[in-house]
Design a protein around this motif. Structure first.
Motif, short mmCIF file in Angstrom:
data_model
loop_
_atom_site.label_atom_id
_atom_site.label_comp_id
_atom_site.label_asym_id
_atom_site.label_seq_id
_atom_site.Cartn_x
_atom_site.Cartn_y
_atom_site.Cartn_z
N SER A 1 -26.02 -40.67 -7.55
CA SER A 1 -26.20 -39.54 -8.45
C SER A 1 -24.99 -38.62 -8.36
O SER A 1 -24.47 -38.38 -7.27
N HIS B 1 -27.99 -34.66 -11.42
CA HIS B 1 -27.13 -34.88 -12.59
C HIS B 1 -27.95 -35.49 -13.73
O HIS B 1 -28.70 -36.44 -13.52
N GLY B 2 -27.81 -34.93 -14.94
CA GLY B 2 -28.53 -35.44 -16.10
C GLY B 2 -29.90 -34.83 -16.30
O GLY B 2 -30.52 -35.01 -17.34
N HIS C 1 -21.95 -40.46 -18.78
CA HIS C 1 -22.74 -39.25 -18.75
C HIS C 1 -22.47 -38.48 -20.03
O HIS C 1 -21.45 -38.63 -20.66
N CYS D 1 -25.76 -36.55 -26.86
CA CYS D 1 -26.85 -36.51 -25.88
C CYS D 1 -27.20 -37.94 -25.49
O CYS D 1 -27.04 -38.87 -26.27
N ASP E 1 -24.80 -31.23 -15.26
CA ASP E 1 -23.76 -32.22 -15.58
C ASP E 1 -22.74 -32.24 -14.45
O ASP E 1 -21.87 -31.38 -14.38
#
Length: 714
Positions: free
Chosen positions: A217, A230-231, A22, A28, A245
């Motif tokens: 997730s 998430h993300g 992640h 990024c 995050d």
């Protein structure tokens, strides 16, 4: 069947980045690729993206007015794979087609099955070229409904399904999670095969829109009444972009640079823009209820560009320049874009099949072109769509009671045969001794066998023995393990590879740390490795409010001060106070101050006056030794000792009372006499050009007093 591991494979470089972590601070993740902070790129001709920390911020391109001389025949033209127009002279032979202008030599996709080209002002369209198709002896070419290019189908009977006719061998989607195929007049439908998910402790199972199988997730975030996974990114306002995050919301706010406007301009903030800009209020326009400023350019449609010029809006259609695609690219016409663009044909799926759970041996990684479909035996249909492999298995009707479901080679669904089952079975399938129901109602059914107890690796659910999760050695339900397969560890009924924060390994299981510990090596309060409360510090295994005397805080952990210190810190090992009789100098405790320093009343070493080599205090009169070339006289370091004194190893000592100046303490060491009536009776030279002697009045016999103060011989 082994577990399928599938990930995004848009290009070979992205495929090699599969399994990216992640986003961490300073990087990024964009479409499977890890990008460094401050990286700038264009995902398409009309977008500019930038990586800010770990947040991707994309903005639409703003076109500047190229200020064409339309009255001289100039026109707006959009260059190949570009967004904004430029000024070019009108070329003869351009084409007008479906309210768009194309330059001579330009090609574009007019519809799903047609490719058009502009040649000397004339548009010619032809069917889209299809890849070479080689069908077998028992196959025919067939163009499915809604497609341009033919596929190979069998010569068998066609199928009718919900009002549509499908050829032998043709397949079609039934839903997001199911596909059907026509097999010689018989419709066979398949459901997607979703493998069991083994999510980490901080992950949850979620259904992703547009995906069939659930995914793991990390913690979701809640912001302004919305829930984000998430993300996931979102814009809070024109200036702020946020990222979820692992349950934590992190936002980046764009900083606006200082703005100084020229004379005649004023500040204005355009709708949707973050920062103010300088505009000329004179000559502004109103267009569809929105204020536009002098020289501002905007798109009113895919191909039409408008400009505000002295209060009047003028719009012109942009012409498409000729586009030539490189090898491995194809020409497409994206929705909302004026001109055709080149895109890579390199989309494909990447997958590997693991042989066994917890095994490191894996089969060869395969790259499958986008859109390809294939069969893995008679009972499995797979396809690559959207860069993901999805496999479907058949839904077969059950056999009636007292018949055997017998697998036939080459067939997907079993045939129902009237045979005698094993005496233990009430009904059977696959083989006579593979029970579906037991004759003895007190027995349990385990993998087709009727048993008295389920045994290790299984748990009882009604009259069935069901297999535990692959990670479990034993279990009490399909959700929780009671012991784990080595080397996995038991934690709250789940088998994990590592215990994680808040737990420590106790033989084959994970036990909870003391409530004050974030990480630990045992259950006690003084067995912490990290503290749960960020305001507390770790001292000798315990989480305390402060380190206390004799310790300092080193990144949340208390470390002992040097043995010479009485106290140090709070965030460095430098001494603050010293034990009795020790002196503090430059953060250390020493027995005596170094040269050039003296001990003050508080036990600290202070620097001497710059004229002293050593001292007893801070002033120039406190010297106890002098630097080279100076001499000590009554606490002062002087360039020379002066009258009545002579230097002796850096210390000024008194001459004999008869001497004004001297080279030593004796009567005979005078170099000048104090009394004017006395003369210096030189004995012998004491130095270069310096004579020393005794002061006499009168001079010795045969000598007389000269006006130089010396006794000269007659």
């Amino acid at each position: 069947m082994g577990a399928w591991k599938v990930w995004l494979g848009v290009t070979l470089a992205l495929a090699e980045l599969a399994g990216l972590p992640h986003p961490s601070e300073g990087a990024c993740v964009y479409q499977g690729s890890l990008l460094e902070d401050a990286t700038i790129w264009k995902p398409d001709s009309c977008q500019h993206c930038r990586c800010h920390g770990d947040i991707v911020i994309c903005k639409p391109a703003v076109c500047r007015n190229p200020q064409c001389a339309f009255e001289k025949g100039e026109v707006l033209q959009i260059a190949a794979n570009q967004c904004c127009p430029e000024c070019v002279s009108m070329t003869h032979g351009s084409c007008h087609h479906e309210k768009k202008i194309y330059a001579h030599g330009t090609e574009w996709a007019s519809s799903v099955c047609s490719v058009c080209a502009c040649a000397h002002g004339e548009v010619r369209c032809s069917p889209q070229p299809c890849p070479l198709l080689l069908c077998g002896d028992q196959e025919l070419e067939f163009i499915p409904e809604g497609s341009c290019c033919p596929i190979c189908v069998g010569r068998g009977k066609s199928c009718s399904y919900e009002g549509h006719v499908f050829q032998d061998g043709e397949d079609w989607p039934l839903s997001l999670c199911a596909r059907c195929t026509c097999r010689n007049g018989v419709t066979q439908c398949f459901t997607a095969q979703c493998q069991p998910l083994f999510c980490n402790k901080d992950e949850t199972v979620v259904r992703v829109p547009g995906k069939c199988c659930p995914q793991c997730s990390s913690g979701s975030c809640s912001a302004a009444g919305q829930v984000y996974q998430h993300g996931e990114q979102w814009s809070e306002n024109a200036c702020t972009t946020c990222l979820c995050d692992q349950g934590e919301v992190r936002c980046h706010t764009q900083a606006c640079p200082p703005l100084r406007c020229e004379k005649g301009q004023r500040r204005a903030q355009r709708p949707g823009a973050c920062c103010e800009e300088c505009v000329s209020p004179a000559g502004r326009c109103s267009h569809h209820g929105r204020v536009r400023y002098q020289d501002e350019m905007w798109k009113s449609s895919a191909c039409e560009f408008c400009v505000c010029d002295r209060g009047r809006v003028t719009c012109h259609t942009g012409a498409c320049a000729r586009v030539e695609c490189a090898q491995g690219e194809e020409l497409i016409h994206l929705d909302g874009k004026c001109c055709p663009e080149c895109i890579s044909r390199s989309g494909y799926c990447v997958y590997e099949e693991n042989t066994e759970f917890m095994s490191s041996n894996a089969s060869e990684v395969k790259h499958i072109p986008e859109g390809k479909k294939w069969e893995e035996g008679p009972c499995k249909l797979c396809e690559c769509r959207g860069a993901e492999v999805t496999c479907y298995e058949p839904s077969c009707p059950p056999c009636p009671v007292a018949t055997l479901a017998q697998v036939v080679k080459g067939q997907c669904c079993p045939e129902c045969t009237a045979v005698y089952c094993h005496p233990d079975c009430l009904t059977c399938s696959q083989s006579p001794d593979h029970c579906v129901l037991c004759q003895d109602p007190t027995k349990l059914l385990r993998n087709g066998r009727c048993v008295h107890s389920c045994g290790p690796g299984f748990y009882q659910a009604g009259a069935l023995c069901l297999a535990c999760k692959p990670q479990c050695s034993t279990c009490s339900s399909g959700l929780e393990c009671s012991s784990c397969q080595p080397p996995l560890l038991m934690r709250h009924g789940q088998c994990v590879s590592t215990c994680g924060d808040g737990f420590y390994q106790d033989r084959h299981s994970c036990a909870a740390c003391h409530e004050s510990c974030e990480a630990c090596w045992g259950p006690a309060e003084k067995q912490c490795l990290a503290c749960r409360d960020p305001l507390r510090v770790l001292r000798e295994g315990a989480c305390v409010s402060s380190c206390g005397p004799g310790f300092y805080n080193k990144q949340g952990t208390c470390s002992a001060c040097d043995q010479s210190c009485e106290s140090c810190g709070p965030n460095s090992p430098r001494c603050l106070t010293c034990a009795e009789k020790a002196l503090l100098h430059d953060g250390k405790c020493i027995s005596e101050c170094p040269a050039g320093y003296y001990a003050d009343a508080t036990g600290r070493c202070k620097v001497c006056h710059n004229s002293c080599a050593s001292c007893s205090g801070p002033r120039a009169s406190h010297c106890t030794a002098c630097i080279h070339s100076r001499a000590l006289r009554q606490g002062h370091c002087l360039p020379n000792c002066g009258e009545g004194f002579y230097p002796d190893h850096g210390i000024c000592k008194a001459c004999h009372s008869s001497c004004l100046t001297c080279v030593g303490p004796e009567r005979s060491h005078c170099t000048q006499c104090k009394k004017p009536e006395e003369g210096l009776q030189a004995e012998q030279p004491s130095g270069v050009n310096i004579s020393s002697g005794e002061c006499l009045s009168p001079c010795r016999a045969q000598f007389y007093l000269e006006n130089t103060g010396l006794c000269e011989g007659e």
